[in-house]
Structures are given as structure tokens and as C-alpha cells.
Motif scaffolding. Structure first.
Motif, PDB file in Angstrom:
ATOM      1  N   ARG A   1       0.874  -1.209   0.056  1.00  0.00           N
ATOM      2  CA  ARG A   1      -0.039  -0.223   0.114  1.00  0.00           C
ATOM      3  C   ARG A   1       0.817   1.114  -0.095  1.00  0.00           C
ATOM      4  N   ARG A   2       1.914   1.313   0.793  1.00  0.00           N
ATOM      5  CA  ARG A   2       2.642   2.372   0.915  1.00  0.00           C
ATOM      6  C   ARG A   2       3.517   2.674  -0.121  1.00  0.00           C
ATOM      7  N   PHE A   3       4.249   1.560  -1.027  1.00  0.00           N
ATOM      8  CA  PHE A   3       5.480   1.803  -1.755  1.00  0.00           C
ATOM      9  C   PHE A   3       4.923   1.079  -3.261  1.00  0.00           C
ATOM     10  N   GLY A   4       3.989   0.301  -3.043  1.00  0.00           N
ATOM     11  CA  GLY A   4       3.256  -0.247  -4.416  1.00  0.00           C
ATOM     12  C   GLY A   4       4.289  -1.383  -4.855  1.00  0.00           C
ATOM     13  N   ALA A   5       4.269  -1.777  -5.980  1.00  0.00           N
ATOM     14  CA  ALA A   5       4.893  -2.672  -6.793  1.00  0.00           C
ATOM     15  C   ALA A   5       6.290  -2.926  -6.649  1.00  0.00           C
ATOM     16  N   ASP A   6       6.916  -1.634  -6.297  1.00  0.00           N
ATOM     17  CA  ASP A   6       8.241  -1.556  -6.071  1.00  0.00           C
ATOM     18  C   ASP A   6       8.828  -2.271  -4.898  1.00  0.00           C
ATOM     19  N   SER A   7       7.893  -2.717  -3.840  1.00  0.00           N
ATOM     20  CA  SER A   7       8.347  -3.257  -2.858  1.00  0.00           C
ATOM     21  C   SER A   7       8.108  -4.837  -2.761  1.00  0.00           C
ATOM     22  N   ALA A   8       7.768  -5.098  -4.086  1.00  0.00           N
ATOM     23  CA  ALA A   8       7.785  -6.735  -4.072  1.00  0.00           C
ATOM     24  C   ALA A   8       8.783  -7.774  -3.937  1.00  0.00           C
ATOM     25  N   THR A   9       9.999  -7.214  -3.972  1.00  0.00           N
ATOM     26  CA  THR A   9      11.081  -7.870  -3.792  1.00  0.00           C
ATOM     27  C   THR A   9      11.451  -7.888  -2.231  1.00  0.00           C
ATOM     28  N   ILE A  10      11.274  -6.912  -1.595  1.00  0.00           N
ATOM     29  CA  ILE A  10      11.439  -6.964  -0.089  1.00  0.00           C
ATOM     30  C   ILE A  10      10.041  -7.718   0.734  1.00  0.00           C
ATOM     31  N   GLN A  11       9.128  -7.839   0.018  1.00  0.00           N
ATOM     32  CA  GLN A  11       7.912  -8.583   0.394  1.00  0.00           C
ATOM     33  C   GLN A  11       8.168 -10.089   0.513  1.00  0.00           C
ATOM     34  N   GLU A  12       8.922 -10.484  -0.550  1.00  0.00           N
ATOM     35  CA  GLU A  12       9.405 -11.930  -0.638  1.00  0.00           C
ATOM     36  C   GLU A  12       9.975 -12.226   0.635  1.00  0.00           C
ATOM     37  N   LYS A  13      10.963 -11.373   1.221  1.00  0.00           N
ATOM     38  CA  LYS A  13      11.888 -11.605   2.382  1.00  0.00           C
ATOM     39  C   LYS A  13      10.988 -11.632   3.689  1.00  0.00           C
ATOM     40  N   VAL A  14       9.935 -11.148   3.548  1.00  0.00           N
ATOM     41  CA  VAL A  14       9.077 -10.989   5.032  1.00  0.00           C
ATOM     42  C   VAL A  14       8.862 -12.481   5.538  1.00  0.00           C
ATOM     43  N   PRO A  15       8.483 -13.388   4.725  1.00  0.00           N
ATOM     44  CA  PRO A  15       8.136 -14.692   5.267  1.00  0.00           C
ATOM     45  C   PRO A  15       9.230 -15.472   6.148  1.00  0.00           C
ATOM     46  N   GLN A  16      10.459 -14.914   5.783  1.00  0.00           N
ATOM     47  CA  GLN A  16      11.786 -15.455   6.473  1.00  0.00           C
ATOM     48  C   GLN A  16      11.987 -15.027   8.109  1.00  0.00           C
ATOM     49  N   LEU A  17      11.142 -13.898   8.275  1.00  0.00           N
ATOM     50  CA  LEU A  17      10.804 -13.347   9.492  1.00  0.00           C
ATOM     51  C   LEU A  17       9.930 -14.187  10.441  1.00  0.00           C
ATOM     52  N   THR A  18      10.198 -15.114  11.133  1.00  0.00           N
ATOM     53  CA  THR A  18       9.406 -16.055  11.850  1.00  0.00           C
ATOM     54  C   THR A  18       9.359 -15.718  13.600  1.00  0.00           C
ATOM     55  N   ASP A  19      10.156 -14.832  13.916  1.00  0.00           N
ATOM     56  CA  ASP A  19      10.314 -14.535  15.215  1.00  0.00           C
ATOM     57  C   ASP A  19       9.345 -13.456  15.751  1.00  0.00           C
ATOM     58  N   MET A  20       8.577 -13.774  16.720  1.00  0.00           N
ATOM     59  CA  MET A  20       7.571 -12.515  17.174  1.00  0.00           C
ATOM     60  C   MET A  20       8.222 -11.283  17.395  1.00  0.00           C
ATOM     61  N   ASP A  21       9.321 -11.279  18.202  1.00  0.00           N
ATOM     62  CA  ASP A  21       9.868  -9.996  18.472  1.00  0.00           C
ATOM     63  C   ASP A  21      10.282  -9.322  17.414  1.00  0.00           C
ATOM     64  N   ALA A  22      10.863  -9.938  16.522  1.00  0.00           N
ATOM     65  CA  ALA A  22      11.284  -9.643  15.248  1.00  0.00           C
ATOM     66  C   ALA A  22      10.406  -8.767  14.399  1.00  0.00           C
ATOM     67  N   LEU A  23       9.284  -9.337  14.184  1.00  0.00           N
ATOM     68  CA  LEU A  23       8.224  -8.976  13.494  1.00  0.00           C
ATOM     69  C   LEU A  23       7.593  -7.649  14.304  1.00  0.00           C
ATOM     70  N   ASP A  24       7.385  -7.914  15.495  1.00  0.00           N
ATOM     71  CA  ASP A  24       7.083  -6.610  16.148  1.00  0.00           C
ATOM     72  C   ASP A  24       7.991  -5.432  15.996  1.00  0.00           C
ATOM     73  N   ARG A  25       9.271  -5.619  16.125  1.00  0.00           N
ATOM     74  CA  ARG A  25      10.056  -4.557  15.857  1.00  0.00           C
ATOM     75  C   ARG A  25      10.140  -3.946  14.510  1.00  0.00           C
ATOM     76  N   VAL A  26       9.701  -4.914  13.360  1.00  0.00           N
ATOM     77  CA  VAL A  26       9.534  -4.381  12.255  1.00  0.00           C
ATOM     78  C   VAL A  26       8.431  -3.540  12.074  1.00  0.00           C
ATOM     79  N   LEU A  27       7.383  -4.157  12.730  1.00  0.00           N
ATOM     80  CA  LEU A  27       6.077  -3.167  12.527  1.00  0.00           C
ATOM     81  C   LEU A  27       6.315  -1.819  13.221  1.00  0.00           C
ATOM     82  N   GLU A  28       6.879  -1.811  14.358  1.00  0.00           N
ATOM     83  CA  GLU A  28       7.024  -0.458  14.971  1.00  0.00           C
ATOM     84  C   GLU A  28       7.815   0.519  14.223  1.00  0.00           C
ATOM     85  N   GLN A  29       8.844   0.042  13.469  1.00  0.00           N
ATOM     86  CA  GLN A  29       9.882   0.996  12.800  1.00  0.00           C
ATOM     87  C   GLN A  29       9.287   1.264  11.601  1.00  0.00           C
ATOM     88  N   LEU A  30       8.602   0.275  10.869  1.00  0.00           N
ATOM     89  CA  LEU A  30       8.186   0.495   9.458  1.00  0.00           C
ATOM     90  C   LEU A  30       7.116   1.489   9.380  1.00  0.00           C
TER      91      LEU A  30
END
Length: 182
Positions: free
Chosen positions: A131-160
Motif C-alpha cells: 500500500r505504501r510503496f506499491g509494486a516496487d516493494s515486491a522484492t522486499i515482500q518476498e523476504k518477509v516470510p523469513q521473519l518468523t520471530d515474534m519479537d522481530a516482527l514486532d520491531r519491524v512493525l514498530e519501525q516500518l
């Protein structure tokens, strides 16, 4: 209506117009914080909240430093109110949490609940990037499933939410990924 009257109103239009009120540059963070608090008080449906937030952001977009100041201010507030603000700022976040809880209950196991929450948070991150960066973010979206730690996901959400560019968002995700690969 003065800015103060707008802040204490529970009128959705007043909340949206708050971003257009005359205020000093050093008040920008305070105005955004009061807007978020108004939305929590009004308890609108997610679609209306998102519409108001988009309007507000159109006229009052905080820079990274101001976003960091906003998060510091949130850190000083009552945890329940902060939780309500964080849940409300993205309607899909709440939807993802609800799906995670429903999946966990259906399976009746702690593993199911954790897995559902992880997937929901991953989905929120991907939806936000799209929504924020459109199709240009597709490459980085593919990396997100590699984040499987809850604390890491929370940090990403806060900072993003404070990221002003796709490059900043990419760096936030890469930093978390690098924590678990080294």
C-alpha cells in the motif's frame, strides 16, 4: 471552532480537519497524537478510521524524526491507550490478529495461535509495504516470510510506520533478517 475545540470533539469531520488547523511546526507531533487519540475515542469502524487517517496524513505527514518523537510520546502514555492507538492505525493489523486468534482457537493449540499471529504479522507487513510503496516493494515482500520471530516482527512493525522511503523500509527488514542469520 478552535484547534482545542476540534481536539475535544468526537466528530469525525473535526478529526479530519485537525490536520488543516493553524498550528506551529513544533506542534505537529502533538497534533498527530491528539488525532490518534480522537480516533480511539470515537470507536469508528475500520473503513471510516482509515479514510480519516488518509485525509489527515495528506495534510500532516510527519518526517522520520517527528515519527520517532511520536513513538517516544506514545511510550509515556497509558499502555491500554497506546495499544488501542496501535491497533487502530491499521485496520488490516486488527484483521490479521483476529484471523490469527480464530485459527488458534480452531486448532486448540498454542502452536496454532503463535503460528497464526506470525502469519498475520507477516501479512500486515506485506500489505503495508504494498500500500505504501506499491509494486516496487515486491522484492522486499518476498523476504518477509523469513521473519518468523515474534519479537522481530514486532520491531519491524514498530519501525516500518516511521519509514519515509522504500529504502528505509528495506533496511529495517534486512537488519532484522541479519540478526538471525549471523
Amino acid at each position: 471552532m478552535t484547534g482545542c475545540e476540534y481536539i475535544h470533539s468526537d466528530n469525525p469531520v473535526a478529526a479530519a480537519l485537525l490536520s488543516k488547523m493553524g498550528f506551529r511546526p513544533e506542534e505537529r507531533v502533538r497534533v498527530k497524537l491528539e488525532f490518534l487519540r480522537m480516533l480511539v475515542r470515537m470507536k469508528l469502524d475500520p473503513a471510516r478510521m482509515e479514510l480519516l487517517a488518509v485525509f489527515f496524513e495528506t495534510y500532516l505527514k510527519l518526517n522520520r524524526e517527528e515519527e520517532e518523537q511520536l513513538y517516544r510520546e506514545l511510550g509515556k502514555m497509558d499502555k491500554r491507550e497506546v495499544d488501542a492507538i496501535m491497533q487502530m492505525t491499521t485496520s488490516w493489523y486488527e484483521k490479521g490478529r483476529a484471523e490469527g486468534r480464530a485459527e488458534g482457537r480452531a486448532e486448540g493449540r498454542a502452536e496454532g495461535r503463535v503460528e497464526g499471529k506470525i502469519e498475520a504479522k507477516q501479512e500486515v507487513i506485506c500489505k503495508y509495504l504494498a500500500r505504501r510503496f506499491g509494486a516496487d516493494s515486491a522484492t522486499i515482500q518476498e523476504k518477509v516470510p523469513q521473519l518468523t520471530d515474534m519479537d522481530a516482527l514486532d520491531r519491524v512493525l514498530e519501525q516500518l510506520f516511521a519509514a519515509n522511503s522504500l529504502e528505509e523500509a528495506r533496511n529495517i527488514i534486512w537488519e532484522e533478517l541479519s540478526r538471525f542469520t549471523h
